[in-house]
Design an enzyme around this catalytic site. Structure first.
Site: not given
Length: 396
Positions: A142-143, A172, A193, A221
């Site tokens: 969704r986000t 890496k 995120r 959030h």
């Protein structure tokens, strides 16, 4: 114009090197002259609001390190208003504490305008020429998709990586700061995120372009909290005087933490915490609410809480936050479930919300009830994120 209504200070501390800091002085000249011109046509005066990376989240005007620029707006005689064309007050969206009630009200007004934006409408091209980079170090549906949809619906373009933890140079060993410095050269705004709490703040401190926190581990959030509050207002019709039950994984739930911060901006709000013992709401949130005079109560009786609340905000027990302690996960999982029996004790006007994804914490038969607001809630995320992208990139 009253002489005290429109003054701003920009003390320069050492040579300016960051690209974005020079915008402070240019914006001052532009805003200062335009607002003086505007004052002949209007009787209300607005303060000059600057959008400077070097300001703290609270924008309290604290002194900054050397080689940075500080822009500070002085208080005005009249209550400030947000004028179309002015810059957004924030450079980044990192945590819920950044927002005050006036800004929330104004953001929600822009969000309502975004609901009206359709394909080929004038508003659908306001971000044409802008590029958004999405850096997602954790899975998201969704986000990520709502941010990408929001950018495209406003005419912008998207550069995306769905699993940056595995399929980027982070695998890496590249530092987050180096990744941000690289990606900002390709884009105009970064949506990130991350699995670590505080990562978004590190990214914002590094970048010279806006950064939006799309969730940082068990931290916050903020855009989810914005869409949650917007949804509550749309569904219940008010934000003052409401009772909200936060249910489920409250220790690791960044959505409920951010929502608690935003609910503290409103009057006569009471919050009920309902959770298994191993995932109770942490003391920092409870202490914060107490300091703001917000009433809260812990309970182990979901039925009783549901009968009192305007909003039952259910959350998933997050297995990924338990690591190897699967025994604790199993202990917490399934203890509190919203089903037909819970709906039966809820008030007619009340709603069930959930940040999604859900597992078994809301039974599927609840979906048919008009009080099930979670899919409408998810759709509101598109409009909130359209509004934020518009505000961060082009202003009010």
């Amino acid at each position: 114009m009253a002489s005290s209504s429109l003054f701003s200070t920009c003390p320069l501390q050492g040579p300016v090197s960051a690209p974005k800091t020079m915008k402070c002085y240019r914006d001052f000249l532009t805003s200062y002259s335009s607002l003086f011109k505007q004052s002949s046509d209007t009787q209300s005066h607005s303060r000059v609001l600057f959008n400077v990376k070097s300001l703290s989240w609270e924008q309290r005007g604290r002194l900054l390190p050397r080689n940075r620029v500080q822009c500070q707006a002085l208080d005005v005689d009249n209550k400030p208003s947000i004028l179309v064309g002015n810059k957004f007050q924030l450079d980044d969206v990192i945590e819920a504490q950044q927002f005050d009630r006036d800004i929330l009200t104004a953001i929600f007004e822009v969000t309502r305008e975004m609901e009206k934006v359709e394909k080929n409408s004038p508003g659908s091209q306001i971000l044409k020429g802008f590029l958004m980079a999405t850096l997602f170090y954790e899975p998201s549906t969704r986000t990520r998709l709502s941010f990408e949809s929001a950018m495209k619906r406003l005419g912008g373009e998207v550069l995306t990586t769905e699993n940056a933890r595995e399929f980027s140079s982070a695998a890496k060993g590249e530092t987050l700061e180096d990744t941000i410095r690289t990606v900002e050269g390709y884009s105009d705004i970064i949506v990130m995120r991350h699995f670590e709490s505080g990562a978004a703040q590190r990214a914002a401190a590094t970048a010279s372009i806006p950064v939006i926190n799309a969730g940082d581990g068990p931290g916050q959030h903020p855009t989810q909290a914005l869409l949650d509050v917007y949804t509550i207002e749309r569904e219940i019709g008010k934000l003052d005087g409401i009772k909200v039950g936060l249910v489920g994984d409250l220790a690791n739930g960044r959505t409920v933490r951010s929502l608690a911060y935003l609910l503290s901006k409103y009057e006569d709000v009471k919050i009920y915490f309902v959770s298994p013992e191993v995932v109770k709401m942490k003391d920092d949130i409870k202490d914060f609410l107490t300091s703001k005079g917000v009433k809260w109560e812990e309970s182990d009786d979901l039925m009783e809480v549901a009968s009192k609340c305007d909003v039952v905000y259910q959350t998933r027990i997050q297995r990924e936050r338990f690591g190897e302690r699967t025994d604790l996960y199993e202990e917490a999982r399934g203890k509190y479930i919203v089903d037909g029996a819970v709906l039966g004790v809820m008030q007619k006007h009340a709603v069930v919300m959930h940040p999604l994804p859900r597992l078994d914490e809301i039974t599927v038969d609840v979906d048919a009830d008009p009080r099930a607001a979670y899919f409408r809630q998810a759709k509101n995320g598109l409009y909130i994120r359209m509004a934020l992208l518009k505000l961060l990139l082009v202003g009010w």
